[in-house]
Design an enzyme around this catalytic site. Structure first.
Site, PDB file in Angstrom:
ATOM      1  N   SER A  47       0.820  -1.206   0.000  1.00 21.23           N
ATOM      2  CA  SER A  47       0.000   0.000   0.000  1.00 21.23           C
ATOM      3  C   SER A  47       0.858   1.262   0.000  1.00 21.23           C
ATOM      4  O   SER A  47       0.327   2.368  -0.165  1.00 21.23           O
ATOM      5  CB  SER A  47      -0.938   0.010   1.212  1.00 21.23           C
ATOM      6  OG  SER A  47      -0.210   0.054   2.428  1.00 21.23           O
ATOM      7  N   HIS A  48       2.191   1.120   0.183  1.00 26.32           N
ATOM      8  CA  HIS A  48       3.084   2.275   0.176  1.00 26.32           C
ATOM      9  C   HIS A  48       4.172   2.145  -0.885  1.00 26.32           C
ATOM     10  O   HIS A  48       5.180   2.840  -0.836  1.00 26.32           O
ATOM     11  CB  HIS A  48       3.727   2.454   1.559  1.00 26.32           C
ATOM     12  CG  HIS A  48       2.758   2.897   2.608  1.00 26.32           C
ATOM     13  ND1 HIS A  48       1.977   2.000   3.298  1.00 26.32           N
ATOM     14  CD2 HIS A  48       2.419   4.122   3.057  1.00 26.32           C
ATOM     15  CE1 HIS A  48       1.206   2.662   4.155  1.00 26.32           C
ATOM     16  NE2 HIS A  48       1.444   3.939   4.018  1.00 26.32           N
ATOM     17  N   THR A 160      -5.449   8.978  10.133  1.00 24.05           N
ATOM     18  CA  THR A 160      -4.888   7.659  10.403  1.00 24.05           C
ATOM     19  C   THR A 160      -3.682   7.770  11.333  1.00 24.05           C
ATOM     20  O   THR A 160      -3.325   6.809  12.014  1.00 24.05           O
ATOM     21  CB  THR A 160      -4.469   6.971   9.099  1.00 24.05           C
ATOM     22  OG1 THR A 160      -3.603   7.845   8.359  1.00 24.05           O
ATOM     23  CG2 THR A 160      -5.685   6.636   8.251  1.00 24.05           C
ATOM     24  N   PHE A 179       3.153   2.144  12.774  1.00 22.45           N
ATOM     25  CA  PHE A 179       1.758   1.747  12.633  1.00 22.45           C
ATOM     26  C   PHE A 179       0.849   2.962  12.676  1.00 22.45           C
ATOM     27  O   PHE A 179       1.147   3.964  13.303  1.00 22.45           O
ATOM     28  CB  PHE A 179       1.342   0.747  13.723  1.00 22.45           C
ATOM     29  CG  PHE A 179       1.570   1.197  15.141  1.00 22.45           C
ATOM     30  CD1 PHE A 179       0.740   2.122  15.753  1.00 22.45           C
ATOM     31  CD2 PHE A 179       2.622   0.675  15.875  1.00 22.45           C
ATOM     32  CE1 PHE A 179       0.936   2.523  17.065  1.00 22.45           C
ATOM     33  CE2 PHE A 179       2.834   1.069  17.187  1.00 22.45           C
ATOM     34  CZ  PHE A 179       1.996   1.993  17.783  1.00 22.45           C
ATOM     35  N   ARG A 186      -5.142   3.599   5.531  1.00 25.93           N
ATOM     36  CA  ARG A 186      -6.082   3.973   4.478  1.00 25.93           C
ATOM     37  C   ARG A 186      -5.772   3.250   3.178  1.00 25.93           C
ATOM     38  O   ARG A 186      -6.677   2.785   2.464  1.00 25.93           O
ATOM     39  CB  ARG A 186      -6.028   5.496   4.257  1.00 25.93           C
ATOM     40  CG  ARG A 186      -7.023   6.034   3.218  1.00 25.93           C
ATOM     41  CD  ARG A 186      -8.416   6.062   3.766  1.00 25.93           C
ATOM     42  NE  ARG A 186      -9.335   6.773   2.894  1.00 25.93           N
ATOM     43  CZ  ARG A 186     -10.598   7.038   3.208  1.00 25.93           C
ATOM     44  NH1 ARG A 186     -11.076   6.664   4.376  1.00 25.93           N
ATOM     45  NH2 ARG A 186     -11.387   7.687   2.379  1.00 25.93           N
ATOM     46  N   ASP A 188      -4.550   0.321   2.786  1.00 24.37           N
ATOM     47  CA  ASP A 188      -4.994  -1.067   2.818  1.00 24.37           C
ATOM     48  C   ASP A 188      -6.484  -1.175   2.477  1.00 24.37           C
ATOM     49  O   ASP A 188      -6.906  -2.109   1.785  1.00 24.37           O
ATOM     50  CB  ASP A 188      -4.738  -1.671   4.198  1.00 24.37           C
ATOM     51  CG  ASP A 188      -3.255  -1.938   4.447  1.00 24.37           C
ATOM     52  OD1 ASP A 188      -2.534  -2.146   3.465  1.00 24.37           O
ATOM     53  OD2 ASP A 188      -2.838  -1.915   5.623  1.00 24.37           O
ATOM     54  N   HIS A 230     -10.554   3.345  22.987  1.00 25.51           N
ATOM     55  CA  HIS A 230     -10.220   4.666  23.520  1.00 25.51           C
ATOM     56  C   HIS A 230      -8.714   4.885  23.596  1.00 25.51           C
ATOM     57  O   HIS A 230      -8.246   6.027  23.557  1.00 25.51           O
ATOM     58  CB  HIS A 230     -10.860   4.851  24.899  1.00 25.51           C
ATOM     59  CG  HIS A 230     -10.297   3.953  25.960  1.00 25.51           C
ATOM     60  ND1 HIS A 230     -10.685   2.641  26.100  1.00 25.51           N
ATOM     61  CD2 HIS A 230      -9.369   4.191  26.926  1.00 25.51           C
ATOM     62  CE1 HIS A 230     -10.033   2.093  27.117  1.00 25.51           C
ATOM     63  NE2 HIS A 230      -9.232   3.009  27.637  1.00 25.51           N
TER      64      HIS A 230
END
Length: 338
Positions: A47-48, A160, A179, A186, A188, A230
């Site tokens: 994805s990158h 993200t 991460f 996004r 992915d 949270h």
């Protein structure tokens, strides 16, 4: 005809440079971005990797980003360097500013670099890994577009918001984690959408706030979710503040408002911290490194993996054998040259 295309790493880099220069980018910017894209593809961060050429070129064609602006480096203090990317992509700004950052870290023990007015599309591990290769520990954090709902909410308010860290290791690849504070990157979700595959429950919600496995429903009117409820939401908010208002730059809400529905790369700031272990310690650098290595061994000897271990294994394969792209993606990238 197979469904894949085999390329060597130099061919990936050359393809990226050709596409970026053809679409109006200066050679300095094209080379810096191509290095990051080739590294992503090399490490099987799909994805990158080459996929990001579609995103960067779209942003260039929308006129939202400068392909030629030279970054301006400003020495803020003995421990702070600021780089104005001048609304260009961040990779060249990092390459120029990181030389000053590393020198400051060695002088003061801890130094910070603020990159302002940049478009950032890549993972953060290339930045922190580059600093770890120079013997420095490093952290990097950045907001993005407001695509992510906070814990307990259903409307996008956060980005993200990735966080990366690297620790230098003698004789080994650095310890690196990178991460997103969202449940998934996004990119992915975009790749699942392109391939028509469902996403796992927990990655996002639809426009009504209901959990969904449809990536299109998340992207069109829905929202992504943070990891860890949270806890991920609080960490994401911290990144918004530290890489936004703290350095005089935009939050993810500001970034997506600036984009005005064009679907371009997020525009915001990036904060990078560099630490010199020799300066922080009590004069026993080898002993400190040995303690770190005992910690890593205690993890791996029980069968657990260190973060990025799979990525380093993929790197070795790609260096030896090259990389494979889906023919559909390769065709889409070649179309950018027309």
């Amino acid at each position: 005809m197979t469904d894949t295309v085999q390329l060597s790493l130099p061919e990936v880099h050359e393809l990226a440079v050709r596409v970026l220069r053809h679409n109006g980018m200066s050679d300095a910017h094209a080379q810096a971005i191509a290095r990051v894209i080739a590294a992503g593809q090399r490490d099987e961060c799909h994805s990158h990797g080459v996929y990001r050429l579609l995103v960067t070129t779209h942003t260039l064609r929308q006129g939202k980003v400068s392909g030629t602006a030279e970054p301006i480096v400003r020495d803020r203090s003995p421990a702070i360097v600021a780089v104005d990317a001048r609304f260009a992509f961040s990779q060249l700004a990092f390459e120029v500013g990181s030389k000053v950052l590393a020198a400051k870290a060695r002088q003061t023990g801890l130094a910070a670099m603020a990159i302002n007015n940049c478009y950032h599309f890549s993972a953060l591990w290339p930045e922190v890994e580059a600093l770890a290769d120079q013997g420095l520990a490093a952290m990097a954090l950045t907001p993005s577009h407001a695509w992510v709902a906070p814990a307990g909410g259903s409307r996008p308010a956060l980005g993200t918001n990735p966080l990366a860290f690297a620790w230098p290791r003698a004789g080994h690849p650095p310890y690196v984690f990178d991460f997103a504070t969202s449940a998934a990157a996004r990119g992915d979700i975009e790749l699942h959408r392109r391939s028509g595959q469902p996403i796992p429950i927990g990655w996002g919600v639809d426009a009504s706030g209901a959990p969904t496995t449809d990536p299109e429903a998340v992207i069109q009117g829905g929202a992504m979710l943070t990891f860890g409820g949270h806890k991920g939401s609080a960490l994401s908010t911290m990144i918004e503040l530290m890489a936004g208002p703290l350095i005089g730059d935009l939050t993810s809400l500001d970034s997506i408002a600036l984009d005005a529905g064009k679907g371009g790369t997020p525009c915001h700031g990036e904060l990078i911290l560099a630490f010199d272990p020799d300066r922080f310690g009590l004069g026993d650098l080898q002993g400190d490194q040995d303690r770190a290595e005992r910690l890593f061994s205690s993890i791996t000897q029980q069968g657990a993996r260190l973060p990025s271990q799979r990525r380093f294994e993929a790197r070795a394969r790609s260096i030896a054998h090259g990389v494979q792209l889906s023919r559909a993606l390769y065709s889409d990238v070649l179309a950018l040259l027309r």
